[in-house]
Design a protein around this motif. Structure first.
Motif, PDB file in Angstrom:
ATOM      1  N   ALA A 153      44.461  43.406  29.682  1.00 42.53           N
ATOM      2  CA  ALA A 153      43.923  44.767  29.537  1.00 42.53           C
ATOM      3  C   ALA A 153      44.952  45.680  28.876  1.00 42.53           C
ATOM      4  N   VAL A 154      46.220  45.528  29.264  1.00 39.44           N
ATOM      5  CA  VAL A 154      47.292  46.338  28.676  1.00 39.44           C
ATOM      6  C   VAL A 154      47.502  45.924  27.219  1.00 39.44           C
ATOM      7  N   ALA A 155      47.552  44.622  26.968  1.00 43.24           N
ATOM      8  CA  ALA A 155      47.750  44.133  25.603  1.00 43.24           C
ATOM      9  C   ALA A 155      46.635  44.627  24.677  1.00 43.24           C
ATOM     10  N   THR A 156      45.412  44.653  25.167  1.00 48.87           N
ATOM     11  CA  THR A 156      44.279  45.121  24.366  1.00 48.87           C
ATOM     12  C   THR A 156      44.425  46.602  24.028  1.00 48.87           C
ATOM     13  N   LEU A 157      44.848  47.404  25.012  1.00 53.33           N
ATOM     14  CA  LEU A 157      45.039  48.836  24.759  1.00 53.33           C
ATOM     15  C   LEU A 157      46.121  49.092  23.716  1.00 53.33           C
ATOM     16  N   LEU A 158      47.081  48.188  23.608  1.00 53.31           N
ATOM     17  CA  LEU A 158      48.189  48.369  22.670  1.00 53.31           C
ATOM     18  C   LEU A 158      47.957  47.657  21.339  1.00 53.31           C
ATOM     19  N   THR A 159      46.764  47.153  21.128  1.00 58.15           N
ATOM     20  CA  THR A 159      46.419  46.462  19.884  1.00 58.15           C
ATOM     21  C   THR A 159      45.778  47.443  18.910  1.00 58.15           C
TER      22      THR A 159
ATOM     23  N   ASP B 252      45.268  60.047  20.526  1.00 56.12           N
ATOM     24  CA  ASP B 252      44.639  58.755  20.797  1.00 56.12           C
ATOM     25  C   ASP B 252      45.649  57.767  21.370  1.00 56.12           C
ATOM     26  N   LEU B 253      46.855  57.776  20.814  1.00 56.83           N
ATOM     27  CA  LEU B 253      47.913  56.916  21.361  1.00 56.83           C
ATOM     28  C   LEU B 253      48.228  57.310  22.795  1.00 56.83           C
ATOM     29  N   GLY B 254      48.266  58.592  23.054  1.00 54.42           N
ATOM     30  CA  GLY B 254      48.534  59.074  24.399  1.00 54.42           C
ATOM     31  C   GLY B 254      47.512  58.556  25.395  1.00 54.42           C
ATOM     32  N   LYS B 255      46.242  58.571  25.016  1.00 57.36           N
ATOM     33  CA  LYS B 255      45.187  58.052  25.893  1.00 57.36           C
ATOM     34  C   LYS B 255      45.372  56.566  26.153  1.00 57.36           C
ATOM     35  N   ARG B 256      45.734  55.820  25.124  1.00 55.57           N
ATOM     36  CA  ARG B 256      45.940  54.376  25.301  1.00 55.57           C
ATOM     37  C   ARG B 256      47.143  54.095  26.198  1.00 55.57           C
TER      38      ARG B 256
END
Length: 87
Positions: free
Chosen positions: A36-42, A51-55
């Motif tokens: 889940a974390v890896a997906t948010l950082l992809t 948008d980066l802040g939300k991720r």
């Protein structure tokens, strides 16, 4: 990313440095079986700061402050502090 290393703190990172650290964090999350974390950082290259802040906040919520991910959490916190530097 190694838990044996000391993190160098910076609040003056530029976009290239931020994106490189996000990739390091994504790789670590994938290796640590945190899909889940890896997906948010992809796919974050060129993304706007809000948008980066939300991720990043989503990643921190997923990690839940667990001690075993302390270095990853610290790096994500540092990235949040650097988001205003994005241009």
């Amino acid at each position: 990313m190694s838990f044996d290393s000391t993190m160098k703190f910076s609040n003056t990172m530029n976009r290239a440095e931020i994106e490189a650290m996000l990739e390091d964090c994504r790789s670590f999350a994938a290796a640590a079986d945190l899909p889940a974390v890896a997906t948010l950082l992809t796919g974050v290259a060129g993304m706007a700061a809000p948008d980066l802040g939300k991720r990043i906040m989503g990643c921190l919520e997923q990690l839940g402050g667990k001690d075993e991910y302390a270095l990853l959490i610290d790096k994500l916190d540092m990235l949040l502090l650097n988001l205003p530097n994005l241009k």
